[in-house]
Design an enzyme around this catalytic site. Structure first.
Site, mmCIF file in Angstrom:
data_model
loop_
_atom_site.group_PDB
_atom_site.id
_atom_site.type_symbol
_atom_site.label_atom_id
_atom_site.label_comp_id
_atom_site.label_asym_id
_atom_site.label_seq_id
_atom_site.Cartn_x
_atom_site.Cartn_y
_atom_site.Cartn_z
ATOM 1 N N SER A 1 0.873 -1.181 0.000
ATOM 2 C CA SER A 1 0.000 0.000 0.000
ATOM 3 C C SER A 1 0.909 1.229 0.000
ATOM 4 O O SER A 1 2.110 1.121 0.302
ATOM 5 C CB SER A 1 -0.836 -0.020 1.283
ATOM 6 O OG SER A 1 -1.429 1.234 1.538
ATOM 7 N N TYR B 1 -1.853 -1.384 10.740
ATOM 8 C CA TYR B 1 -1.838 -1.532 9.278
ATOM 9 C C TYR B 1 -0.517 -1.003 8.697
ATOM 10 O O TYR B 1 0.131 -1.667 7.885
ATOM 11 C CB TYR B 1 -3.039 -0.765 8.706
ATOM 12 C CG TYR B 1 -3.283 -0.929 7.227
ATOM 13 C CD1 TYR B 1 -4.146 -1.913 6.742
ATOM 14 C CD2 TYR B 1 -2.672 -0.088 6.295
ATOM 15 C CE1 TYR B 1 -4.397 -2.044 5.384
ATOM 16 C CE2 TYR B 1 -2.909 -0.218 4.938
ATOM 17 C CZ TYR B 1 -3.771 -1.189 4.482
ATOM 18 O OH TYR B 1 -4.013 -1.323 3.128
HETATM 19 N N1 LIG Z 1 -8.688 -0.810 -0.844
HETATM 20 C C1 LIG Z 1 -7.654 -0.019 -0.734
HETATM 21 O O1 LIG Z 1 -7.768 1.212 -0.757
HETATM 22 C C2 LIG Z 1 -6.275 -0.577 -0.593
HETATM 23 C C3 LIG Z 1 -5.198 0.276 -0.784
HETATM 24 C C4 LIG Z 1 -3.903 -0.214 -0.657
HETATM 25 C C5 LIG Z 1 -3.717 -1.541 -0.340
HETATM 26 N N2 LIG Z 1 -4.793 -2.348 -0.146
HETATM 27 C C6 LIG Z 1 -4.522 -3.731 0.230
HETATM 28 O O2 LIG Z 1 -5.096 -4.595 -0.730
HETATM 29 C C7 LIG Z 1 -5.425 -5.833 -0.112
HETATM 30 C C8 LIG Z 1 -6.852 -6.193 -0.497
HETATM 31 O O3 LIG Z 1 -7.727 -5.203 -0.016
HETATM 32 P P1 LIG Z 1 -9.182 -4.945 -0.599
HETATM 33 O O4 LIG Z 1 -9.373 -3.475 -0.539
HETATM 34 O O5 LIG Z 1 -9.354 -5.664 -1.890
HETATM 35 O O6 LIG Z 1 -10.052 -5.582 0.569
HETATM 36 P P2 LIG Z 1 -11.420 -6.419 0.581
HETATM 37 O O7 LIG Z 1 -11.988 -6.215 1.935
HETATM 38 O O8 LIG Z 1 -12.256 -6.099 -0.613
HETATM 39 O O9 LIG Z 1 -10.898 -7.916 0.414
HETATM 40 C C9 LIG Z 1 -10.090 -8.526 1.384
HETATM 41 C C10 LIG Z 1 -10.320 -10.020 1.328
HETATM 42 O O10 LIG Z 1 -9.488 -10.611 2.344
HETATM 43 C C11 LIG Z 1 -10.231 -11.613 2.990
HETATM 44 N N3 LIG Z 1 -9.761 -11.826 4.337
HETATM 45 C C12 LIG Z 1 -9.813 -10.958 5.373
HETATM 46 N N4 LIG Z 1 -9.382 -11.542 6.497
HETATM 47 C C13 LIG Z 1 -9.043 -12.815 6.162
HETATM 48 C C14 LIG Z 1 -8.546 -13.919 6.899
HETATM 49 N N5 LIG Z 1 -8.358 -13.862 8.223
HETATM 50 N N6 LIG Z 1 -8.288 -15.073 6.246
HETATM 51 C C15 LIG Z 1 -8.525 -15.176 4.919
HETATM 52 N N7 LIG Z 1 -9.020 -14.164 4.178
HETATM 53 C C16 LIG Z 1 -9.268 -12.995 4.794
HETATM 54 C C17 LIG Z 1 -11.663 -11.075 2.993
HETATM 55 O O11 LIG Z 1 -12.615 -12.111 3.221
HETATM 56 C C18 LIG Z 1 -11.760 -10.428 1.635
HETATM 57 O O12 LIG Z 1 -12.246 -11.344 0.663
HETATM 58 C C19 LIG Z 1 -5.191 -5.639 1.385
HETATM 59 O O13 LIG Z 1 -3.960 -6.194 1.753
HETATM 60 C C20 LIG Z 1 -5.157 -4.145 1.531
HETATM 61 O O14 LIG Z 1 -4.383 -3.744 2.633
HETATM 62 C C21 LIG Z 1 -6.063 -1.905 -0.263
#
Ligand SMILES: NC(=O)c1ccc[n+]([C@@H]2O[C@H](COP(=O)([O-])OP(=O)(O)OC[C@H]3O[C@@H](n4cnc5c(N)ncnc54)[C@H](O)[C@@H]3O)[C@@H](O)[C@H]2O)c1
Length: 253
Positions: free
Chosen positions: A135, A148
């Site tokens: 991120s 985080y």
């Molecule tokens: N959305 C953003 O703005 C953003 C920005 C930078 C980085 N990220 C990173 O991208 C990645 C994905 O984020 P996203 O926004 O797609 O989130 P999201 O909430 O849409 O998806 C996350 C997924 O992880 C799964 N998950 C959560 N806890 C879990 C566990 N204990 N065991 C197995 N699966 C688990 C959830 O069920 C979900 O399907 C993360 O690492 C997040 O930090 C997101």
């Protein structure tokens, strides 16, 4: 000629953690389109089965907080995408330690255990791609996100060590560093951000999430997936230990 043949990814196998939603689901779709056999690893069984069925992949229902269950794991895959993640927004003095530990388990301990489980097979085949969805918060801090930001900075270090150890074996490791992406994870934190910053929910995207980005919109999951697909492919073989921002210019400041 199919896209898969062009990118040299057809027939490869990928494991995508958190593949049932948001960025992970977009990566699953993009890689499947290139002919990759995808395992959607997620705690949400229903969503994992649905995404897997949509892309002709396989669901792997697993809770990444259970690090003991991953200790003896052996993972046979060419591509590992460490993507599962959660967020918790709170000042440090009020930050619940159990929530801190949970974030560390999913976002740092588990990537270590999965990389450790996948490397022997990758070394044997002389090909591997570890792609860590970090991120902007792997490179920059924001208040109220101690766990985080700490986990993502740790993931950056883990990725670089993996890059140095894996490189001689044809295994690369890189981070992808998006700004705010339009996913359920971001939608869920709007109310919390409004509370800790003392502003209305309707102001959170513009006043908190987009202040640092020169491009005034959220990143789309498919944009992240296209970078991930390129990093997974053979042409990116000299890209190793890097952190690729996709943040509209945030980290240029
Ligand atoms: N959305 C953003 O703005 C953003 C920005 C930078 C980085 N990220 C990173 O991208 C990645 C994905 O984020 P996203 O926004 O797609 O989130 P999201 O909430 O849409 O998806 C996350 C997924 O992880 C799964 N998950 C959560 N806890 C879990 C566990 N204990 N065991 C197995 N699966 C688990 C959830 O069920 C979900 O399907 C993360 O690492 C997040 O930090 C997101």
């Amino acid at each position: 000629m199919s896209q898969g043949a062009e990118q040299g990814l057809a027939g490869k196998r990928a494991v995508i953690t958190g593949g049932a939603s948001g960025i992970g689901a977009a990566c699953a779709a993009a890689l499947a389109e290139q002919g990759v056999k995808v395992r959607v690893a997620d705690v949400n069984a229903e969503a994992a089965e649905r995404v897997a069925a949509e892309i002709g992949g396989e669901a792997w229902v697993i809770d990444f907080t259970d690090t003991d269950a991953q200790a003896e794991l052996s993972l046979d895959t060419d591509i590992l995408i460490n993507n599962a993640g959660i967020q918790h927004v709170s000042p440090i003095q009020d930050f619940d330690y159990a929530k801190y530990r949970r974030i560390m388990a999913i976002m740092l301990d588990s990537p270590f255990l999965l990389i450790r489980a996948a490397l022997p097979g990758m070394y044997e085949r002389g090909y591997g791609r570890v792609i860590n969805i970090s991120s902007v918060h792997g490179l920059r801090a924001s208040p109220f996100k101690s766990a985080y930001v700490a986990a993502k900075h740790g993931l950056e270090g883990l990725s670089k060590v993996t890059a140095l150890e894996g490189g001689p074996h044809g295994v690369t490791s890189n981070c992808v560093n998006p700004g705010y992406v339009r996913t359920p994870l971001v939608e869920k934190q709007i109310a919390d951000q409004a509370r800790v910053h003392g502003i209305p929910e309707s102001d959170v995207v513009e006043k908190i999430m987009l202040t640092e980005s020169a491009v005034k919109r959220l990143v789309e999951p498919a944009e992240v997936a296209s970078l991930v697909t390129w990093l997974a492919s053979p042409v990116a073989g000299m890209v190793n230990g890097a952190s690729y921002t996709m943040d509209g210019g945030w980290t240029s400041r």
